[in-house]
Design a protein around this motif. Structure first.
Motif, PDB file in Angstrom:
ATOM      1  N   ILE A 151      10.873  -9.207   0.820  1.00 53.92           N
ATOM      2  CA  ILE A 151      10.574  -8.331  -0.310  1.00 53.92           C
ATOM      3  C   ILE A 151      11.505  -8.578  -1.498  1.00 53.92           C
ATOM      4  O   ILE A 151      11.114  -8.385  -2.650  1.00 53.92           O
ATOM      5  CB  ILE A 151      10.632  -6.844   0.136  1.00 53.92           C
ATOM      6  N   TRP A 211       4.160  -7.404  -1.930  1.00 52.99           N
ATOM      7  CA  TRP A 211       3.461  -6.472  -2.814  1.00 52.99           C
ATOM      8  C   TRP A 211       1.989  -6.786  -2.995  1.00 52.99           C
ATOM      9  O   TRP A 211       1.189  -5.882  -3.244  1.00 52.99           O
ATOM     10  CB  TRP A 211       4.153  -6.432  -4.184  1.00 52.99           C
ATOM     11  N   PRO A 262       9.043 -11.350  -3.575  1.00 52.34           N
ATOM     12  CA  PRO A 262       8.362 -10.040  -3.550  1.00 52.34           C
ATOM     13  C   PRO A 262       6.844 -10.115  -3.556  1.00 52.34           C
ATOM     14  O   PRO A 262       6.176  -9.202  -3.071  1.00 52.34           O
ATOM     15  CB  PRO A 262       8.886  -9.347  -4.816  1.00 52.34           C
ATOM     16  N   TYR A 263       6.261 -11.190  -4.082  1.00 54.88           N
ATOM     17  CA  TYR A 263       4.798 -11.284  -4.133  1.00 54.88           C
ATOM     18  C   TYR A 263       4.185 -11.294  -2.738  1.00 54.88           C
ATOM     19  O   TYR A 263       3.063 -10.817  -2.539  1.00 54.88           O
ATOM     20  CB  TYR A 263       4.376 -12.544  -4.915  1.00 54.88           C
ATOM     21  N   THR A 266      -0.715  -3.943  -2.476  1.00 53.00           N
ATOM     22  CA  THR A 266      -1.609  -3.591  -3.584  1.00 53.00           C
ATOM     23  C   THR A 266      -3.068  -3.628  -3.151  1.00 53.00           C
ATOM     24  O   THR A 266      -3.852  -2.749  -3.518  1.00 53.00           O
ATOM     25  CB  THR A 266      -1.386  -4.544  -4.769  1.00 53.00           C
TER      26      THR A 266
END
Length: 305
Positions: free
Chosen positions: A267, A275, A271-272, A279
């Motif tokens: 993370i 997330w 981070p992608y 999302t």
């Protein structure tokens, strides 16, 4: 010479039966009310896009969570989102775009199948439960026993007993998941079962199945849609949580929850990886919830008076 100021008019007895009021369609009014909300239209488009994409894309990607063909090619690992890899790549070089849509497909299928089974069983049992005073006392005692055991504990126990897997998870989610729906429908049926028109219909000898299907359930349309709008996001979130905890699905079955659990350690550095699945999970749950709630409000008979 006859007076032309007057003419004999033929009497049409059927004219008195003609209703001058415009034709009214309940479902046409429901959809007209639903599409007045711009937010609900946007969420419907989003939910439809995610569902269609999740059903089609994995058929062509050939994604396999157990396969790591690019693990030795360091140039393919940890690529940030770009034109070639829209969601980037993970620690073994797999495309996150393929993994995310495969996981979304699993979440949608599990939620749709288990929600459909829970709703069908729950509505059928709940309608009979609320209408039959004899069955009420027995089912109510059974419900009190089941309701006092946490649902998550029941699901976990069932998975340990039957083992992990796609259909085993669905069975665990439905073995007692229909009980709260049945209890809620039972309460709604009890409210309207003794209304005047139902008492008259009962005195005329209307069979119980017809009473339930024609006199009671149509009045619960908005209630049923509301339950459906809550049940689908709840099951999606529950499946994601179980997969996040490593319970329910095998490692061979992709899932958004498993992706989130797998990429939590990245993370901060990447981070992608974390997330993007989060999302997609949030977008899926929120869009279904808003669409369902708006449709439930539009189908409420009180809004059509």
């Amino acid at each position: 010479m006859a007076d032309k100021k007057f003419e004999f008019v033929e009497i049409d007895e059927s004219a008195s039966e003609h209703i001058s009021a415009p034709h009214y369609s309940y479902w046409k009014s429901v959809f007209r009310t639903f599409f007045k909300s711009k937010l609900s239209i946007a969420m419907l488009i989003l939910a439809t896009f995610i569902t269609v994409m999740a059903m089609i894309q994995p058929l062509f990607s050939g994604y396999n969570p157990l396969s790591s063909p690019n693990i030795l090619d360091f140039s393919l690992r940890f690529n940030a989102p770009n034109l070639k890899y829209l969601f980037g790549t993970d620690n073994v070089g797999n495309s996150l775009f393929d993994a995310a849509w495969a996981g979304t497909r699993t979440s949608i299928l599990i939620s749709f199948i288990s929600t459909g089974l829970n709703m069908v069983i729950g509505i059928a049992v709940g309608a009979f439960w609320g209408y039959s005073k004899k069955a009420d006392k027995y089912l109510l005692e059974l419900y009190n026993i089941v309701a006092n055991v946490p649902f998550l504990l029941v699901v976990t126990m069932m998975l340990y007993v039957f083992g992990y897997g796609f259909w085993n998870l669905i069975m665990a989610l439905t073995i007692t998941g229909w009980f709260p729906i049945a209890y809620f429908i039972r309460t709604q049926v009890m409210i309207i079962r003794d209304r005047e028109y139902n008492l008259v219909s009962r005195c005329l000898g209307t069979p119980t199945p017809r009473m339930i299907s024609r006199n009671i359930l149509p009045y619960l349309t908005s209630v049923i849609v509301t339950l459906l709008s809550r049940e689908i996001p709840t099951v999606i979130s529950l499946e994601a949580f179980l997969s996040f905890m490593g319970i329910g699905l095998t490692s061979a079955t992709p899932s958004l929850g498993r992706l989130i659990s797998q990429y939590t350690s990245y993370i901060n550095a990447y981070p992608y990886l974390f997330w993007i699945p989060v999302t997609m999970l949030a977008s899926l749950s929120v869009s279904f919830y808003i669409v369902g709630q708006t449709f439930a409000d539009a189908s409420d008979p009180k809004t059509h008076m």
